[in-house]
Structures are given as C-alpha cells and as structure tokens.
Scaffold this active site. Sequence first.
Site, mmCIF file in Angstrom:
data_model
loop_
_atom_site.group_PDB
_atom_site.id
_atom_site.type_symbol
_atom_site.label_atom_id
_atom_site.label_comp_id
_atom_site.label_asym_id
_atom_site.label_seq_id
_atom_site.Cartn_x
_atom_site.Cartn_y
_atom_site.Cartn_z
ATOM 1 N N GLU A 1 -6.492 6.377 -1.212
ATOM 2 C CA GLU A 1 -6.282 5.945 -0.330
ATOM 3 C C GLU A 1 -7.054 4.130 -0.810
ATOM 4 O O GLU A 1 -6.492 3.722 -0.984
ATOM 5 C CB GLU A 1 -7.295 6.004 1.237
ATOM 6 C CG GLU A 1 -6.096 7.357 1.920
ATOM 7 C CD GLU A 1 -4.709 6.587 2.335
ATOM 8 O OE1 GLU A 1 -4.892 5.716 2.802
ATOM 9 O OE2 GLU A 1 -3.932 6.752 2.225
ATOM 10 N N HIS B 1 0.558 -1.379 -0.377
ATOM 11 C CA HIS B 1 0.183 0.189 0.014
ATOM 12 C C HIS B 1 1.130 1.556 0.303
ATOM 13 O O HIS B 1 0.363 1.842 -0.908
ATOM 14 C CB HIS B 1 -1.102 -0.342 1.197
ATOM 15 C CG HIS B 1 -1.405 1.296 1.509
ATOM 16 N ND1 HIS B 1 -2.720 1.640 1.207
ATOM 17 C CD2 HIS B 1 -1.813 2.676 1.683
ATOM 18 C CE1 HIS B 1 -3.895 2.610 1.210
ATOM 19 N NE2 HIS B 1 -2.544 3.005 1.857
ATOM 20 N N GLU B 2 2.185 1.019 0.715
ATOM 21 C CA GLU B 2 2.954 2.556 0.808
ATOM 22 C C GLU B 2 3.480 2.435 -0.387
ATOM 23 O O GLU B 2 3.507 3.252 -0.670
ATOM 24 C CB GLU B 2 3.695 2.219 2.542
ATOM 25 C CG GLU B 2 2.752 2.375 3.725
ATOM 26 C CD GLU B 2 1.640 3.193 3.951
ATOM 27 O OE1 GLU B 2 2.005 4.943 3.002
ATOM 28 O OE2 GLU B 2 0.797 3.753 4.122
ATOM 29 N N HIS C 1 1.738 4.542 -3.104
ATOM 30 C CA HIS C 1 1.713 6.069 -2.916
ATOM 31 C C HIS C 1 2.385 6.711 -3.262
ATOM 32 O O HIS C 1 2.976 7.415 -4.067
ATOM 33 C CB HIS C 1 1.634 6.403 -1.042
ATOM 34 C CG HIS C 1 0.333 6.254 -0.338
ATOM 35 N ND1 HIS C 1 -0.709 6.947 -1.594
ATOM 36 C CD2 HIS C 1 -0.485 5.925 0.641
ATOM 37 C CE1 HIS C 1 -2.097 6.929 -0.254
ATOM 38 N NE2 HIS C 1 -1.691 6.219 0.487
#
Length: 283
Positions: A198, A127-128, A131
């Site tokens: 998100e 997930h990070e 980003h």
Amino acid sequence: MRTAFLMTVLTVLLVLVGDYFGGARGMMMMLIISLGMNLFSYWNSDKLVLAQYKAKQVDEKSAPALYKMVQRLAERGNLPMPKVYIIDSPVPNAFATGRNPEHAAVAVTTALANALDKDEIEGVLAHELSHVKHGDILIGTIAASMAGIITTLSHWGMFFGGGDRDRNNSSAIVGLAMMILAPLAAGIIQMAVSRSREYMADESGGELSGKPDALADALLKIESYAKNRTMPGATENTAHMFIICPFSAKDMQQLFSTHPSTADRVARLRAQAKAMRSSGGAR
C-alpha cells in the site's frame, strides 16, 4: 513465488477440511477440488469479485470523464487500458483487480465522484493503476476468491460433524477449529498482501498523477466516510483490495488490520509532495 505460496497454504487448509468431513477420501477429494479451484481462480477471480459487488462496466460513452481519466493515467504509466467499472454504493472507495496488466480492471463507487474533486479522484485511480503495474492484483484476487470458499467451509464446520471422526470425543474441538478458520483466512490475506504494498502504491500513485497531496486528501476523505459506515456488501475476504478498508471503525474491531495507518500514509505523501515541489516535479 508469493502466488505459489498462497495457493499452497490455501490448498493445505482445504485438504484439512476435507480430512475432517471425509477422512482420507475427503482429503483426496479436496485436493482435486483445490487444484481445479486454483486454475479457476487464476482465470476468473477478477470476474467473481466484480460480480460480488455488482460492478457495471462503463466506456467512453457511458462515463466519459472517468474513462478518459483512467486512459490518460494508463498511457502515462505505459500500461494497457484496463476495463473500468462503477459500483453503486453510498460509500466512496475503489479497487483494482485482474490477473495481469493486460487483463486488469479498475472499479470505483458512485459515491467517489460526489465526495472527491477531480485531482483527488485522479490520485485514487493512479494508486490503483500502480497496484496493476507492480503485479499486486493477482495475489489479491486469488486470495479473495479462495479464502471466501474456506470461510464458507468453516461455517459449515460449525453445524456439521466430521464423517470419519468420533463425535463424542472430537466434534467440539474440531468445531472450534473450524470457527477459527474464518479469521485465519483473513489473516492469510493480510500476510499475502503486505502493508508495504500500500505504501508503494501510494508513492507510485503520487508520481503517476504528479499530485501526492491530492491523493493524501482523498485518503482522508474516504476514511472519514469509512469510519462511520461500512460499505454495503463488503466482506473480510475482499477488504484488503480497497484503497481504504471498507469497514467502519466499529466493525474493524472484529477484523485483522488489512491496511496501514491512514495518518502514516498521508504523512508519507505530504513528504513526497514537498520533495516533488522542491525538485519542480509536482503538477
């Protein structure tokens, strides 16, 4: 365009604060300071956020399992290897920072390893890194550092009057306006880093790790901790950077909502996992 818009809005706010403290001279001074701060934030905002949380950089020798996991995911996502940091905290959470993929960093708390299993940690890291890949981290880190300065100036405004103003007539009104600037700064961040980013990072993270269900389980576990305990050192200006808001449910009542509903995020990830299993793409 998003970065330019954010810098413009924050610069205008700083100039208005300068007008209150010193009239035209104060406005000019704050304009000069804000221009310099924009440049400084672009190059150093990631370092400021990492220092705020006392993050310590680790490598393959000091944290082999974590480092290799980030390395595998970065290679899988065709990303440069980011720097890896650990934050000593009893609350599990994680965030990414840096001005671009070539200067990115991923930070996780020490509690993450104890609260999550290997697949769940991999989902969080994916997930990070998503980003990072989608360019979300520059706007977030600049917002965090600049909004922090505006918030500090707002607090000063509650105790000091303006330099060129008639205090008998306007100090109370201006003081109230200053108090509003702090939550306004948090609101700007909320607009700058939209909830849709998100959702996108969740979806992309599920694809990168190949385990959307594991990421969904991780979100639920992290939220269960966050509901009951605010992460030590967490601030309104950096709350949006974490995978789950680092404030407890009680403290969140005083904040802008920086994250979409975890239940909605989990539902989307479950649907993604189901679709991947149907197509044979889930790992």
